[in-house]
Design a protein around this motif. Structure first.
Motif, PDB file in Angstrom:
ATOM      1  N   LEU A  72       2.946   8.758  -7.866  1.00 59.96           N
ATOM      2  CA  LEU A  72       2.157   9.044  -6.668  1.00 59.96           C
ATOM      3  C   LEU A  72       3.038   9.167  -5.432  1.00 59.96           C
ATOM      4  O   LEU A  72       2.791  10.004  -4.564  1.00 59.96           O
ATOM      5  N   ARG A  73       4.062   8.349  -5.358  1.00 62.33           N
ATOM      6  CA  ARG A  73       4.976   8.443  -4.218  1.00 62.33           C
ATOM      7  C   ARG A  73       5.733   9.763  -4.218  1.00 62.33           C
ATOM      8  O   ARG A  73       6.172  10.234  -3.162  1.00 62.33           O
ATOM      9  N   GLY A  74       5.900  10.367  -5.379  1.00 60.63           N
ATOM     10  CA  GLY A  74       6.599  11.639  -5.470  1.00 60.63           C
ATOM     11  C   GLY A  74       5.735  12.838  -5.157  1.00 60.63           C
ATOM     12  O   GLY A  74       6.237  13.963  -5.080  1.00 60.63           O
ATOM     13  N   ALA A  86       4.086   0.359 -12.180  1.00 61.30           N
ATOM     14  CA  ALA A  86       5.241   0.838 -11.412  1.00 61.30           C
ATOM     15  C   ALA A  86       5.459   2.327 -11.627  1.00 61.30           C
ATOM     16  O   ALA A  86       5.792   3.064 -10.684  1.00 61.30           O
ATOM     17  N   ARG A  87       5.246   2.784 -12.839  1.00 64.04           N
ATOM     18  CA  ARG A  87       5.429   4.210 -13.121  1.00 64.04           C
ATOM     19  C   ARG A  87       4.361   5.046 -12.422  1.00 64.04           C
ATOM     20  O   ARG A  87       4.645   6.107 -11.872  1.00 64.04           O
ATOM     21  N   VAL A  88       3.120   4.567 -12.449  1.00 62.63           N
ATOM     22  CA  VAL A  88       2.042   5.280 -11.762  1.00 62.63           C
ATOM     23  C   VAL A  88       2.328   5.372 -10.268  1.00 62.63           C
ATOM     24  O   VAL A  88       2.194   6.436  -9.652  1.00 62.63           O
ATOM     25  N   GLU A 142       0.857  -1.190   0.000  1.00 64.65           N
ATOM     26  CA  GLU A 142       0.000   0.000   0.000  1.00 64.65           C
ATOM     27  C   GLU A 142       0.885   1.229   0.000  1.00 64.65           C
ATOM     28  O   GLU A 142       1.913   1.287   0.662  1.00 64.65           O
ATOM     29  N   HIS A 143       0.484   2.219  -0.795  1.00 67.25           N
ATOM     30  CA  HIS A 143       1.248   3.466  -0.875  1.00 67.25           C
ATOM     31  C   HIS A 143       0.586   4.534  -0.020  1.00 67.25           C
ATOM     32  O   HIS A 143      -0.564   4.863  -0.202  1.00 67.25           O
ATOM     33  N   ARG A 144       1.310   5.053   0.953  1.00 70.64           N
ATOM     34  CA  ARG A 144       0.848   6.189   1.741  1.00 70.64           C
ATOM     35  C   ARG A 144       2.013   7.152   1.828  1.00 70.64           C
ATOM     36  O   ARG A 144       3.127   6.775   2.191  1.00 70.64           O
ATOM     37  N   ASN A 145       1.767   8.429   1.534  1.00 69.91           N
ATOM     38  CA  ASN A 145       2.856   9.395   1.543  1.00 69.91           C
ATOM     39  C   ASN A 145       3.203   9.879   2.933  1.00 69.91           C
ATOM     40  O   ASN A 145       4.288  10.359   3.184  1.00 69.91           O
TER      41      ASN A 145
END
Length: 315
Positions: A226-228, A220-222, A3-6
């Motif tokens: 988002l992480r950036g 992976a690019r998406v 999961e991606h959370r900034n």
């Protein structure tokens, strides 16, 4: 598939933070127009479907796009996909990025989340990029007939569109499918099929990014984009087989079938929204604060994919 959370503060969303920006107001008006004023829109409610198509076409023209219809006949009725293209300005013009969402709804459902929320996002992305030059060609497409009785059938709108792209030899390098972006829940256990948090988070406060094996690089690019971001919603990335239930449940599947890389962005509708495909899928159930943030996140994703400047264009 992490999961991606900034940042930790996004673990729980505070809808009272910040005022209602103009974009948020437009998103709400779009969903109200589609779900409350037009209502159920599909082959069973054909005049309403035509009204929804006219609304989408008119808004695209209003924001400076040039909408082009792809009409076709199915089961004795007339339907149309609606596309707007911004040609690339550099040597990569033949490389195409498609952003799409279906504008029909399920049977007697007014379809505020499914899929009014995603159409609203599509329209605001089209507005944002209308005057921003980019290296790659960018297409915004509103698909008809994603819902029954056309789901995964030959006359599903995105199947018609993707087949024609393949026939023409279009070099589609990325397709972003917007599917149900407006329903969120904070309670533990509100996200179904979480498998104790192993597959999906237990709270339905995120958006899922769904790819098949061929679309891993695009996914992976998406995720990297988002992480950036300084701020973003939480996201969970998943790579699933092309023909598994859930993974194949929207317009990205049509592009997978034609061998194009595609990623679905979704709130996982039936896995958290008890109003999914019912008469209660109404605008008051949509979280417009989160939907607004989702559009901002998607602006960064699309800008990266097409090589567009995020600086305010000269008008």
């Amino acid at each position: 598939m992490d999961e991606h959370r900034n940042s930790d503060r996004h673990a729980r969303w505070d809808p009272s933070s910040g005022g209602a920006a103009p974009q948020r107001g437009r998103l709400e008006r779009h969903v109200v127009r589609l779900a409350a004023e037009i209502g159920p829109r599909n082959s069973y409610h054909h005049e309403a479907l035509r009204a929804a198509a006219a609304f989408v076409e008119a808004y695209l023209a209003e924001v400076g796009q040039v909408p082009v219809l792809q009409p076709y006949e199915a089961r004795g009725q007339s339907f149309a996909n609606i596309a707007a293209e911004i040609a690339g300005v550099a040597g990569r013009r033949d490389e195409v990025v498609v952003v799409g969402a279906h504008y029909d709804s399920h049977k007697d459902s007014p379809g505020a989340d499914d899929n009014g929320s995603a159409v609203a996002a599509l329209l605001e992305l089209a507005r944002h990029f209308a005057h921003r030059p980019a290296s790659r060609t960018l297409r915004f497409v509103a698909f008809t007939n994603e819902e029954a009785p056309f789901t995964r059938r030959r006359d599903m709108g995105s199947r018609v569109y993707a087949r024609e792209c393949r026939r023409r030899g279009d070099n589609i390098v990325a397709m972003i499918c917007l599917e149900s972006l407006g329903f969120y829940a904070e309670e533990p256990g509100s996200q179904w099929l979480s498998l104790g948090g192993l597959l999906l988070p237990r709270r339905g406060d995120f958006l899922a990014l769904v790819a098949n094996g061929r679309s891993r690089q695009l996914l992976a690019r998406v995720v990297a984009t988002l992480r950036g971001q300084h701020e973003s919603l939480p996201y969970r990335a998943l790579v699933l087989p092309t023909n598994v239930p859930g993974a194949w449940s929207s317009d990205h599947w049509s592009f997978w079938r034609e061998g194009y890389p595609a990623v679905m962005v979704t709130d996982t509708a039936p896995l958290r929204n008890r109003y999914y495909h019912t008469r209660e899928d109404t605008p008051d159930k949509v979280d417009f604060t989160r939907l607004d943030q989702a559009v901002n996140d998607l602006k960064a994703v699309v800008a990266d994919l097409v090589g567009a400047s995020e600086a305010e264009p000269a008008r």
